[in-house]
Design a protein around this motif. Sequence first.
Motif, short mmCIF file in Angstrom:
data_model
loop_
_atom_site.label_atom_id
_atom_site.label_comp_id
_atom_site.label_asym_id
_atom_site.label_seq_id
_atom_site.Cartn_x
_atom_site.Cartn_y
_atom_site.Cartn_z
N PRO A 28 33.06 51.93 4.09
CA PRO A 28 32.83 52.21 2.67
C PRO A 28 33.39 53.57 2.29
N THR A 30 34.06 56.02 -1.16
CA THR A 30 34.01 56.33 -2.59
C THR A 30 35.40 56.68 -3.08
N ARG A 237 23.12 51.41 6.79
CA ARG A 237 24.01 52.46 7.31
C ARG A 237 23.19 53.74 7.51
N SER A 308 36.53 58.36 13.31
CA SER A 308 37.77 58.88 13.90
C SER A 308 38.44 57.88 14.83
N GLY A 347 38.04 54.01 8.42
CA GLY A 347 38.12 54.59 7.09
C GLY A 347 39.51 55.07 6.75
N ARG A 348 39.76 56.36 7.05
CA ARG A 348 41.02 56.98 6.62
C ARG A 348 42.28 56.22 7.01
C1 LIG Z 1 37.28 59.57 0.74
C2 LIG Z 1 36.06 59.14 1.50
C3 LIG Z 1 34.99 58.57 0.82
C4 LIG Z 1 33.85 58.15 1.52
N1 LIG Z 1 32.82 57.52 0.83
C5 LIG Z 1 31.78 56.96 1.52
C6 LIG Z 1 30.84 56.14 0.85
O1 LIG Z 1 30.95 55.87 -0.35
N2 LIG Z 1 29.81 55.63 1.59
C7 LIG Z 1 29.68 55.88 2.93
O2 LIG Z 1 28.73 55.41 3.55
N3 LIG Z 1 30.61 56.63 3.59
C8 LIG Z 1 31.66 57.14 2.93
N4 LIG Z 1 32.64 57.83 3.61
C9 LIG Z 1 32.60 57.87 5.09
C10 LIG Z 1 33.46 56.74 5.66
O3 LIG Z 1 32.87 55.46 5.41
C11 LIG Z 1 33.64 56.86 7.18
O4 LIG Z 1 32.38 56.77 7.81
C12 LIG Z 1 34.32 58.15 7.59
O5 LIG Z 1 35.50 58.35 6.83
C13 LIG Z 1 34.68 58.13 9.06
O6 LIG Z 1 35.62 57.11 9.32
P1 LIG Z 1 37.15 57.50 9.63
O7 LIG Z 1 37.10 58.56 10.68
O8 LIG Z 1 37.76 56.21 10.13
O9 LIG Z 1 37.77 58.00 8.37
C14 LIG Z 1 33.78 58.30 2.93
C15 LIG Z 1 34.86 58.88 3.60
C16 LIG Z 1 36.00 59.29 2.91
C17 LIG Z 1 37.15 59.86 3.69
#
Ligand SMILES: Cc1cc2nc3c(=O)[nH]c(=O)nc-3n(C[C@H](O)[C@H](O)[C@H](O)COP(=O)(O)O)c2cc1C
Length: 380
Positions: A28, A30, A237, A308, A347-348
């Motif tokens: 998820p 935002t 979550r 990550s 995510g990213r």
């Molecule tokens: C731009 C952005 C917005 C995010 N918004 C939310 C959100 O709305 N709800 C949530 O539970 N986590 C949110 N996160 C956390 C991500 O869901 C995720 O757990 C986090 O980016 C780690 O994953 P990654 O390392 O693959 O990026 C957000 C992360 C990013 C980068």
Amino acid sequence: MTNRAAQAFSRPFTVGGLTIPNRIVMSPMTRFSSTGGEAPRDLAAYYARRAAAGVGLVITESTYIDHPTAGNMDNGSRMYGDGPLAGWSRAVEAVHAEGGLIWSQLQHVGMFRKAGDLPHPDAPAFGPSGVPMDYATDFSGAPVEVAPRAGHIMTQADIDDVVRAFAGSAATAERLGFDGVELNAGHGYLIDEFFWPGTNRRTDAYNGDVAARARFAGEVVAAIRAAVSPGFPISMRLSQWKNNNFTTRNWETPEEFGIALGVMADAGTDVFHLSTRRYWEPAFDGSGLNLAGWAKKLSGLPVITVGSVGLADEFWTSLAGGDAATTGIGGLLDRLEADEFDLVAVGRPLIADPEWAAKVISGRDSEITAFTPAALGTIH
Ligand SMILES: Cc1cc2nc3c(=O)[nH]c(=O)nc-3n(C[C@H](O)[C@H](O)[C@H](O)COP(=O)(O)O)c2cc1C
């Protein structure tokens, strides 16, 4: 199927009554892309693009439940109002047209709200004890003072009202065609504020021990369970940390964690999603298991890991403009193959490259568009 990632990821998995075609979940995220009562911009195309390219399950950006105290930004998504609901309906349809599945992430920001915040400037800030986190850290981990401010201490009637709003918004999500819901119950938002003694200073049945501090979460899940169809998945979550405080812990020991998970499992949770910043970090002393691994071991329920995957640095660093180099996912596959966790949220990498999942599954790693912090500026 030739490559190891394909074998590990391309196995269907069932949560509640829903079979997810593979193990890759879009985390998820935002996008701050709504304005006023409008549907978020590019919503259907944004999610459908990922569903078309190998993501087994999309979890949406966090979406305010239908309660005036739930949000703190005018450009946040909403699970109420004609514009947003029409937008979500189109997004669900577009994802399904690509053969994908989509869950709505439901949100109440709790004490992150400040007096006067949109979208409902007259609504108070709700918290279990009306207090924000007593301190936060900056991106380097250095302490930052948080100005003390008083919110509204939720009465039993307020609690019952918010529980009903969660259930109502989950029922709305099901009516719109979503395949499940996730509660944003970590990161310092309302449900998490009940878990953590720093923000839960109540003297009633919602505080006293770990089980009491999980009571509100359990009530929300139970109310949703009663409002949606049997088999409609409910995901919780959870995180130990808060935005922006990475030293807090809701649960000091596996025993405490197991008690809290038990309250939520008994209420009808189908899957736990453990929000960690780095999936390889052990959650408790004495074992290499991460928080998802512990949640699975302690609850016996399915779990989603995150943090990550394929990147060298965690996401708060990226939000502050720092780079995160691409890395291999061998260590992740070791754990997935060992069933430490069942599903993997990304995510990213999925912001940088909507086809990340398809490329990983088909062994086209060299074609992946690498993540750069600039990608966060134009999430499309
Ligand atoms: C731009 C952005 C917005 C995010 N918004 C939310 C959100 O709305 N709800 C949530 O539970 N986590 C949110 N996160 C956390 C991500 O869901 C995720 O757990 C986090 O980016 C780690 O994953 P990654 O390392 O693959 O990026 C957000 C992360 C990013 C980068």
